[in-house]
Design a protein around this motif. Structure first.
Motif, short mmCIF file in Angstrom:
data_model
loop_
_atom_site.label_atom_id
_atom_site.label_comp_id
_atom_site.label_asym_id
_atom_site.label_seq_id
_atom_site.Cartn_x
_atom_site.Cartn_y
_atom_site.Cartn_z
N GLU A 204 0.80 -1.23 0.00
CA GLU A 204 0.00 0.00 0.00
C GLU A 204 0.84 1.28 0.00
N SER A 205 2.14 1.16 -0.31
CA SER A 205 3.05 2.31 -0.31
C SER A 205 3.26 2.84 -1.73
N PHE A 206 3.05 4.13 -1.92
CA PHE A 206 3.28 4.76 -3.22
C PHE A 206 4.75 4.65 -3.63
N LYS A 207 5.66 4.89 -2.67
CA LYS A 207 7.10 4.83 -2.97
C LYS A 207 7.50 3.43 -3.42
N LYS A 208 7.02 2.40 -2.69
CA LYS A 208 7.37 1.02 -3.08
C LYS A 208 6.81 0.68 -4.45
N GLU A 209 5.64 1.21 -4.74
CA GLU A 209 5.03 0.97 -6.05
C GLU A 209 5.90 1.58 -7.16
N ALA B 215 -1.69 0.88 -5.19
CA ALA B 215 -1.62 1.02 -3.73
C ALA B 215 -2.64 2.06 -3.26
N ASN B 216 -3.06 1.94 -2.01
CA ASN B 216 -3.99 2.90 -1.44
C ASN B 216 -3.45 4.33 -1.47
N GLU B 217 -2.12 4.47 -1.31
CA GLU B 217 -1.50 5.79 -1.26
C GLU B 217 -1.38 6.47 -2.63
#
Length: 351
Positions: free
Chosen positions: A115-120, A140-142
């Motif tokens: 759910e992390s924008f950065k990891k995505e 992701a949710n973010e």
């Protein structure tokens, strides 16, 4: 030849990775001849092929399939990005994507964003660096900024979104009718005699959760039920969120007699909160989840939930990607495959 082979085995104990050139040096033939022999080229004699394969086995040679595929213009790899893998829905989608693609000679690389924008974003960078032939993703949710997904499109790589996606990207999307699913749930609860229905939803910034909220609001209005702001709560939909938000609803002066939760995990947390307060389900408060996770059928009481047809979503996502492999150029537009979800009625909402 045995001396040369022994010499190369000693060298490879240090160097470790065997190349076609190493096999060629042992046999005193060209690297091109070795390559042809390994690919069973008809121009190479059976004797040479046998010798090449024997030396390759002795030197523990491992062919670089990725390099070979890239020379042909394809990596035969597809990246799959999911918010998490510890969900039956996402694991089922992944399994069905893989089954369809494997039959066509493709393998998948799975990444999870948690759910992390950065990891995505990091996952997209890694997959592009790996030169995947396509990306199938659920956001992701973010994620609000779509620039990283635009990078995929700009490279001419097919991008297929499922479950969570955004219309603004103008790419293929596979999912269920979230708006209608909410209406089906409210209709069921009304038929069970419920008159004050709360909704623990996801965040409106995510399209699917916004659609579920819209469906809930419109269905409640249709049946002339109270639509108090305190009955609609946004959250991350974790188990802990389910507990916390249900406790919040139980603090109300006028409690709901039914709660629709936009995730089975949050519904499980909500059920734990209700049981902790010794509130009877469904007699006092009915409960409906979303996702039809396996545990919904085995907890007590069993939880009514929406079946999202994860297997079909996975198959359709893979088939959509394969459709682009038959085209010379990739020109994507907004193309949606929307499946009708199914409400599985269990003890938690059945009178």
């Amino acid at each position: 030849m045995l001396k040369r082979l022994s010499k190369y085995i000693k060298k490879l104990n240090i160097k470790k990775k065997t190349t076609i050139k190493d096999i060629a040096n042992v046999l005193n033939i060209s690297a091109a001849a070795v390559s042809k022999a390994l690919n069973d080229d008809s121009r190479i004699s059976k004797k040479t092929k046998k010798a090449v394969k024997q030396v390759a086995e002795n030197l523990n040679y491992q062919p670089n399939h990725l390099a070979s595929a890239l020379r042909k213009g394809k990596s035969k790899l597809v990246g799959v990005i999911v918010p998490r893998t510890n969900s039956n829905f996402f694991s089922s989608v992944i399994q069905n994507i893989e089954e369809v693609l494997n039959k066509e000679g493709y393998n998948i690389i799975i990444t999870q964003s948690n759910e992390s924008f950065k990891k995505e974003c990091d996952s997209i960078d890694t997959l592009l660096f790996t030169q995947v032939d396509g990306i199938i993703a659920s956001m992701a949710n973010e994620t609000v900024d779509l620039d990283y997904y635009e990078k995929v499109k700009a490279k001419g790589i097919p991008l297929i979104l499922f479950d969570r996606g955004e219309n603004d990207l103008n790419v293929d999307y596979i999912g269920i009718n979230d708006y209608k699913s909410s209406q089906v749930i409210i209709e069921h609860l009304v038929n069970q005699g419920r008159k004050r229905i709360a909704h623990i939803g996801g965040y409106k910034r995510t399209r699917i959760f916004n659609n579920r909220i819209r469906g809930y609001i419109d269905a409640v209005k249709k049946h002339n039920l109270p639509l108090d702001p305190e009955l609609l709560i946004e959250s991350s939909l974790t188990i802990e969120d389910g507990k916390e938000k249900m406790e919040q609803l139980l603090q109300l002066k006028e409690r709901p007699d039914a709660v629709y939760v936009a995730s089975d995990y949050a519904a499980l947390g909500a059920l734990q909160a209700l049981k902790g307060r010794k509130i009877k389900v469904p007699e006092d408060i009915a409960l409906v989840g979303f996702g039809d996770e396996p545990f919904t059928a085995v907890v007590t009481p069993s939880i009514s939930s929406i079946n999202q047809h994860s297997a079909e979503i996975g198959k359709q996502a893979a088939l959509t990607f394969l459709g682009y492999t038959k085209k010379k150029t990739v020109k994507q537009t907004l193309n949606k495959i929307i499946l009708d979800a199914e409400l599985v009625i269990r003890e938690s909402s059945r009178n």
